[in-house]
Design an enzyme around this catalytic site. Structure first.
Site, PDB file in Angstrom:
ATOM      1  N   GLU A  16      -7.732  11.109   6.491  1.00 13.08           N
ATOM      2  CA  GLU A  16      -8.206  12.458   6.805  1.00 13.08           C
ATOM      3  C   GLU A  16      -8.371  13.395   5.613  1.00 13.08           C
ATOM      4  O   GLU A  16      -8.261  14.617   5.785  1.00 13.08           O
ATOM      5  CB  GLU A  16      -7.239  13.091   7.799  1.00 13.08           C
ATOM      6  CG  GLU A  16      -5.849  13.456   7.224  1.00 13.08           C
ATOM      7  CD  GLU A  16      -4.791  12.361   7.399  1.00 13.08           C
ATOM      8  OE1 GLU A  16      -5.177  11.188   7.522  1.00 13.08           O
ATOM      9  OE2 GLU A  16      -3.591  12.701   7.392  1.00 13.08           O
ATOM     10  N   ASN A  17      -8.620  12.897   4.391  1.00 11.79           N
ATOM     11  CA  ASN A  17      -8.772  13.777   3.232  1.00 11.79           C
ATOM     12  C   ASN A  17      -9.555  15.027   3.634  1.00 11.79           C
ATOM     13  O   ASN A  17     -10.588  14.931   4.297  1.00 11.79           O
ATOM     14  CB  ASN A  17      -9.560  13.071   2.127  1.00 11.79           C
ATOM     15  CG  ASN A  17      -9.143  11.637   1.976  1.00 11.79           C
ATOM     16  OD1 ASN A  17      -8.012  11.364   1.639  1.00 11.79           O
ATOM     17  ND2 ASN A  17     -10.039  10.707   2.291  1.00 11.79           N
ATOM     18  N   HIS A  56      -9.482  11.791  15.877  1.00 11.18           N
ATOM     19  CA  HIS A  56      -8.144  11.778  15.279  1.00 11.18           C
ATOM     20  C   HIS A  56      -8.177  12.422  13.887  1.00 11.18           C
ATOM     21  O   HIS A  56      -7.398  13.325  13.581  1.00 11.18           O
ATOM     22  CB  HIS A  56      -7.659  10.325  15.210  1.00 11.18           C
ATOM     23  CG  HIS A  56      -6.340  10.124  14.539  1.00 11.18           C
ATOM     24  ND1 HIS A  56      -5.204   9.775  15.242  1.00 11.18           N
ATOM     25  CD2 HIS A  56      -5.957  10.185  13.237  1.00 11.18           C
ATOM     26  CE1 HIS A  56      -4.192   9.649  14.397  1.00 11.18           C
ATOM     27  NE2 HIS A  56      -4.634   9.890  13.166  1.00 11.18           N
ATOM     28  N   GLU A  57      -9.097  11.943  13.057  1.00 11.36           N
ATOM     29  CA  GLU A  57      -9.113  12.436  11.670  1.00 11.36           C
ATOM     30  C   GLU A  57      -9.534  13.896  11.598  1.00 11.36           C
ATOM     31  O   GLU A  57      -9.041  14.649  10.758  1.00 11.36           O
ATOM     32  CB  GLU A  57     -10.037  11.572  10.798  1.00 11.36           C
ATOM     33  CG  GLU A  57      -9.704  10.076  10.790  1.00 11.36           C
ATOM     34  CD  GLU A  57      -8.244   9.745  10.471  1.00 11.36           C
ATOM     35  OE1 GLU A  57      -7.561  10.567   9.854  1.00 11.36           O
ATOM     36  OE2 GLU A  57      -7.789   8.649  10.881  1.00 11.36           O
ATOM     37  N   GLY A  60      -7.540   2.330   8.949  1.00 12.15           N
ATOM     38  CA  GLY A  60      -8.741   2.585   9.737  1.00 12.15           C
ATOM     39  C   GLY A  60      -9.529   3.745   9.156  1.00 12.15           C
ATOM     40  O   GLY A  60     -10.752   3.677   9.005  1.00 12.15           O
ATOM     41  N   ALA A  61      -8.809   4.799   8.825  1.00 16.63           N
ATOM     42  CA  ALA A  61      -9.464   5.995   8.304  1.00 16.63           C
ATOM     43  C   ALA A  61      -8.426   6.889   7.646  1.00 16.63           C
ATOM     44  O   ALA A  61      -7.230   6.721   7.873  1.00 16.63           O
ATOM     45  CB  ALA A  61     -10.142   6.748   9.438  1.00 16.63           C
ATOM     46  N   GLU A  86       0.915  12.366  12.676  1.00 16.37           N
ATOM     47  CA  GLU A  86       0.317  11.187  13.302  1.00 16.37           C
ATOM     48  C   GLU A  86       0.500  11.146  14.820  1.00 16.37           C
ATOM     49  O   GLU A  86      -0.396  10.744  15.542  1.00 16.37           O
ATOM     50  CB  GLU A  86       0.850   9.912  12.651  1.00 16.37           C
ATOM     51  CG  GLU A  86       0.503   9.798  11.163  1.00 16.37           C
ATOM     52  CD  GLU A  86      -0.981   9.944  10.867  1.00 16.37           C
ATOM     53  OE1 GLU A  86      -1.805   9.878  11.788  1.00 16.37           O
ATOM     54  OE2 GLU A  86      -1.317  10.134   9.682  1.00 16.37           O
TER      55      GLU A  86
HETATM   56  N1  BES Z   1      -3.295   9.438   7.925  1.00 18.01           N
HETATM   57  C1  BES Z   1      -3.716   8.194   8.462  1.00 18.01           C
HETATM   58  C2  BES Z   1      -4.128   7.198   7.414  1.00 18.01           C
HETATM   59  C3  BES Z   1      -3.003   6.379   6.864  1.00 18.01           C
HETATM   60  C4  BES Z   1      -2.514   5.319   7.582  1.00 18.01           C
HETATM   61  C5  BES Z   1      -2.453   6.660   5.646  1.00 18.01           C
HETATM   62  C6  BES Z   1      -1.474   4.569   7.081  1.00 18.01           C
HETATM   63  C7  BES Z   1      -1.415   5.925   5.144  1.00 18.01           C
HETATM   64  C8  BES Z   1      -0.929   4.859   5.847  1.00 18.01           C
HETATM   65  C9  BES Z   1      -4.891   8.389   9.401  1.00 18.01           C
HETATM   66  O1  BES Z   1      -4.974   9.644   9.973  1.00 18.01           O
HETATM   67  C10 BES Z   1      -4.724   7.424  10.510  1.00 18.01           C
HETATM   68  O2  BES Z   1      -3.830   7.600  11.285  1.00 18.01           O
HETATM   69  N2  BES Z   1      -5.549   6.400  10.574  1.00 18.01           N
HETATM   70  C11 BES Z   1      -5.435   5.359  11.577  1.00 18.01           C
HETATM   71  C12 BES Z   1      -6.528   5.458  12.593  1.00 18.01           C
HETATM   72  C13 BES Z   1      -6.181   6.374  13.708  1.00 18.01           C
HETATM   73  C14 BES Z   1      -7.339   6.553  14.649  1.00 18.01           C
HETATM   74  C15 BES Z   1      -4.976   5.916  14.485  1.00 18.01           C
HETATM   75  C16 BES Z   1      -5.527   4.033  10.865  1.00 18.01           C
HETATM   76  O3  BES Z   1      -5.791   4.023   9.685  1.00 18.01           O
HETATM   77  O4  BES Z   1      -5.346   3.021  11.529  1.00 18.01           O
HETATM   78 ZN    ZN Z   2      -3.629  10.035  11.444  1.00 14.31          ZN
END
Ligand code: BES
Ligand code: ZN
Length: 873
Positions: A277-278, A310-311, A274-275, A333
């Site tokens: 957080e770089n 979140h990010e 989804g996103a 997370e």
């Molecule tokens: N750090 C994660 C991105 C990520 C997800 C990296 C899976 C590696 C593997 C990011 O902060 C995140 O949690 N993104 C979620 C969205 C969030 C609002 C729950 C995502 O990508 O679904």
């Molecule tokens: Zn996250």
């Protein structure tokens, strides 16, 4: 005790600390035509021990040459650079030992801009003029920085970064930090960025492409930009507002200023999650950032707010203070998944987001964690595939839920003080879970570590069984706790487990204020409720905050019915009773007919989140019964249950109606489409026709539902119309809802076609998965989707390999079966076709299949007789 079921994790070696980096001076030059890049880096290192080898991570890179310069300026060339694909490690060997102390390691390397959505990769976009072009973007978490640069790719090996990008002069280059110089040389532009703070490699980011942006500035002077595709900058305005407000909210809540001069948020067309957080350059999937006021739904808008919150939370929690190793991933997370709600509750009160947190995070956590193949929040991991696997409902949702429980236990004031202490104490460093508990202990003087260990180190959660007796004016509750398991069975080792449960109780005299709070730390306990008559309501776990289920005796539960009907009991308590009863039914502690009867008390319900919970139970029952001949009888029951709320919300949006009414309308109409309510389907078809011929546009909130109703019930020509609507739209959100709705087709040839379409060039890699999932969720598509998975195993495996998308795909393509025979078939297939990153997901799926088989053999007759008599009434 931490159980370590995963022996592999102990064998996976972490990098040696013989040589460690302090600062990387990195230059990358991507070629957007040949999809390759060249890179060089000079890394300030410290040599801690005499060695002639430098061991760091690299993958899918070719290192052409390497040298080492000591502080006196003497240079030695490496005699060998090998990259081992299996261990993902590069070994640079020098002819003699390196001098101990500071030095500079220089490397030249080349790599590919891959199409796998990880590392440094390419993403396709279409310009407003209709030309197809490519951008280059990164996604490194958890272990993919090593695909873009040789580096010490572990979260605890932090360093500073000086990044330079060499890009075509008409393209934009972005990285974590602000630009400090830009020089044009012929067709190229050399863009240098400011030195980053000390940070982990997984948080680095580089982007080269063409974008528009909108910008703003926070009260503290941080420049915030939202980058959008060309000619779509208005779609960035909502996220910009959310980002500016979130940033200020956290600065205030954590009492720590955002440490970088800028924050960019950017939508990348091809994006695996989804996103991400770089630090200073947050990347998003388009649907998680772009809001189109005419075509985006309210539920999307709300989700964008949550993702942004979140990010941005990670900028502190994760980026400034980082977990020492992936075992503590949940610190990142779980925490971000909790605080996104706290933030959005402050920013957009009309969403009533705390209530929604229960259906979005708490219930999915309880669901997964009731399986024998769940895992503790803190879990030993080593190999990259094990690391990828834990980006799951336990780390996110159970993590968020136990923190929500702690937040309530401490109260908001102590909670924020504890966080502020933790973040300031460990800034620019790494932590383990205990560091967080220590900070809360320090501010609260409560035994936080002892309490929380039982939630993060043990798999599962308890079910609390209640019995009651009256003693004069007092009511005495006898409580018993044991591990809750979805099949009602306990492994030998589960029998001794106990949790320290922060337990609260409300009673009829005031159903919104807690009468009693206890820390329940033994197998059984008695709670005395003074001056409580025997006919008074007693609600355990008010607000659905404690991570446990409650099993009430029938008389206690039935006493609630009038309070549910009249909505005297608060919404989350109504939900809690309903959902806990469902869990008791699933695990064989209660009969399905008892639940079906209880649900009828909700006929006048009007709370969106309560309906969400009922709807997910109804969906689970639909799946169960779709494997039997009582599917239609169940639909009749469903139509009745939703009839009153449908009358109330109707199809038309009222003027000034609330956000939640809009969400409720699409939920209710959507369920009635699933229950094949003919009036609703006819209305949907009519509205679709007017939408297509231009007489009246369907509101964005109802489109997904209408498209699904149409796709499941239309002629060939109309099905084609869906395809052409898909092709015409240039909004990813709209494309997704059309493609996903097409998965609702009933006819075998259409199902085949949509499956083929899902992996065609017309659907982006990250979106294919959801199209296939929608086919698998459709009972007419279930077998076809599973067959499709098997037939295309090679392609799907190579596309999604180590990502969590493969887990989702594997799960949905298999978990909805309900016979032992199917369980065996799935088991056999994966024995021959392993998917390491989905190893746990496969086990969970098998467990779900067998649970349903048991449920049916236990309760089918009971369900049948209830449905038949209820439907006659
Ligand atoms: N750090 C994660 C991105 C990520 C997800 C990296 C899976 C590696 C593997 C990011 O902060 C995140 O949690 N993104 C979620 C969205 C969030 C609002 C729950 C995502 O990508 O679904
Ligand atoms: Zn996250």
């Amino acid at each position: 005790m931490v159980s370590n079921k995963n022996a592999a994790s102990n064998n996976f070696a972490r990098l040696p600390k013989t040589v460690v980096p302090q600062r990387y001076d990195l230059t990358l030059k991507p070629d957007l035509q040949s999809f390759t890049f060249t890179g060089n880096e000079t890394i300030d290192v410290i040599v801690n021990e005499a060695t002639n080898k430098v061991v760091l991570n690299a993958l899918d890179l070719k290192i052409n040459c390497a040298s080492f310069r000591n502080t006196l300026g003497n240079v030695i060339q490496a005699e060998d650079c090998t990259v081992c694909d299996k261990s993902e490690v590069a070994t640079i060997t020098f002819p003699s030992n390196l001098d101990i102390g500071e030095g500079k390691l220089s490397l030249d390397f080349v790599g590919n801009l891959n199409d796998k959505l990880k590392g440094f990769y390419r993403s396709k976009y279409i310009t407003p003029e209709g030309e197809e072009r490519f951008s280059a973007a990164t996604k490194f978490e958890p272990t993919n920085a090593r695909r873009a640069l040789p580096c010490w790719d572990e979260p605890a090996i932090k360093a500073r970064f000086d990044v330079t990008l060499i890009v075509p002069k008409d393209r934009m280059a972005l990285s974590n930090m602000n630009v400090i110089s830009e020089e044009v040389e012929q067709d190229l532009k050399i863009v240098k960025f400011a030195t980053s703070p000390i940070m982990s490699t997984y948080l680095l980011a580089f982007i080269v492409g063409e974008y528009d942006f909108v910008e703003g500035i926070t009260d503290n002077g941080v420049k915030v930009r939202v980058y959008t595709p060309l000619a779509k900058k208005d779609q960035g305005l909502f996220a910009l507002d959310a980002a500016l407000k979130s940033l200020s909210f956290y600065e205030n809540y954590f009492q720590i200023a955002y440490p970088l001069p800028k924050m960019d948020l950017i939508a990348i067309a091809d994006f695996a999650s989804g996103a991400m957080e770089n630090w200073g350059l947050i990347t998003f999937r388009e649907v998680c950032l772009l809001f189109d006021s005419k075509n985006s739904s309210k539920i999307r808008k709300q989700y964008i707010a949550l993702v942004v919150a979140h990010e941005i939370a990670h900028q502190w929690f994760g980026n400034l203070v980082t977990m020492e190793w992936w075992t503590h991933l949940w610190l990142n997370e779980g925490f971000a998944s909790f605080i996104e709600y706290l933030c959005v509750a402050n920013l957009f009160s009309e969403y009533d987001i705390w209530t929604q947190c229960v259906t979005d995070a708490y219930l999915p956590a309880l669901h997964m964690d009731s399986l024998h193949n769940s895992h503790p929040i803190e879990v030993p991991v080593g190999h990259p595939s094990e690391i990828a696997e834990i980006f799951d409902a336990i780390s996110y949702n159970k993590g968020a839920s136990v923190i929500r429980m702690l937040h309530q236990f401490l109260g908001d004031k102590l909670f924020s003080q504890g966080l502020s202490l933790y973040l300031s104490k460990h800034s620019y460093k790494n932590t383990v879970t205990e560091d967080l508990w220590d900070a809360f202990e320090e501010v609260s003087k409560e035994p936080i570590r002892k309490v929380m260990d039982t939630w993060t180190k043990q798999t599962g959660y308890p079910v609390i069984t209640v019995t009651e007796r009256q003693n004069g004016n007092d009511r005495i509750l006898v409580l018993n706790q044991e591990k809750f398991s979805a099949d009602g069975k306990l492994d030998e080792t589960d029998k001794d487990v106990l949790w320290l449960v922060p337990l609260s109780i409300t009673t009829q005299s005031n159903l919104t204020v807690k009468t009693k709070k206890v820390l329940f730390d033994s197998r059984t306990t008695e709670v005395v409720l003074n001056s409580t008559p025997s006919d008074h309501l007693i609600k355990i776990n008010p607000g659905c905050v404690g991570v446990y289920r409650v099993h009430y005796p029938s008389e206690m539960l039935e006493r609630f019915i009038p309070a549910i009907k009249e909505k005297i009991l608060p919404p989350l308590d109504r939900l809690n009773l309903q959902n806990d009863l469902f869990a008791m039914v699933q695990s064989g502690r209660e009969s399905t007919s008892k639940l079906l009867k209880f649900l009828e008390s909700f006929i006048d319900e009007d709370n969106y989140t309560v309906w969400e919970s009922i709807s997910s139970c109804m969906a689970a029952l639909s799946v169960l019964l779709s494997n039997t001949e009582y599917d239609d009888a169940f639909k009749v029951y469903g139509r009745k249950l939703y009839s009153k709320i449908y009358e109330k919300v109707g199809w038309e949006e009222a003027e000034n109606e609330s956000h939640l009414t809009a969400l409720l309308r699409s939920l209710v109409i959507g369920k009635l489409v699933s229950f094949e309510e003919s009036n609703v389907i006819e209305e949907a078809k009519k509205r679709f026709e007017s939408h297509v011929n231009g007489t009246s546009t369907i509101p964005a909130d109802l489109r997904a539902t209408v498209y699904r109703a149409v796709a499941a019930n239309c002629d060939d020509e109309t099905y084609e119309t869906l395809f052409s609507l898909y092709r015409k739209s240039d909004l990813q959100e709209e494309k997704n809802r059309i493609a996903q709705s097409m998965g609702a087709a009933k006819d075998a040839s259409r199902i085949k076609r949509v499956l083929q379409f899902s992996i065609s060039d017309e659907v982006r890699t990250q979106d294919s998965v959801h199209v296939i999932i929608c086919v698998a969720l459709n009972k007419y598509g279930r077998d076809a989707a599973w067959q499709f998975f098997q037939d295309n195993y090679e392609e799907l495996h190579s596309r999604y390999e180590s990502g969590f998308l493969i887990s989702a795909l594997v799960k949905y393509c298999t978990q909805n079966f309900a016979t032992e025979e199917k369980a065996k078939e799935v088991e056999n297939f994966f024995a021959k076709h392993p998917v390491p990153a989905a190893a746990r997901a496969i086990k969970q799926s098998l467990e779900s299949i067998r649970l349903k088989a048991d449920w049916l053999s236990r309760d089918l007759i009971n369900i049948q007789s209830y449905l038949l008599s209820a439907n006659e009434l």
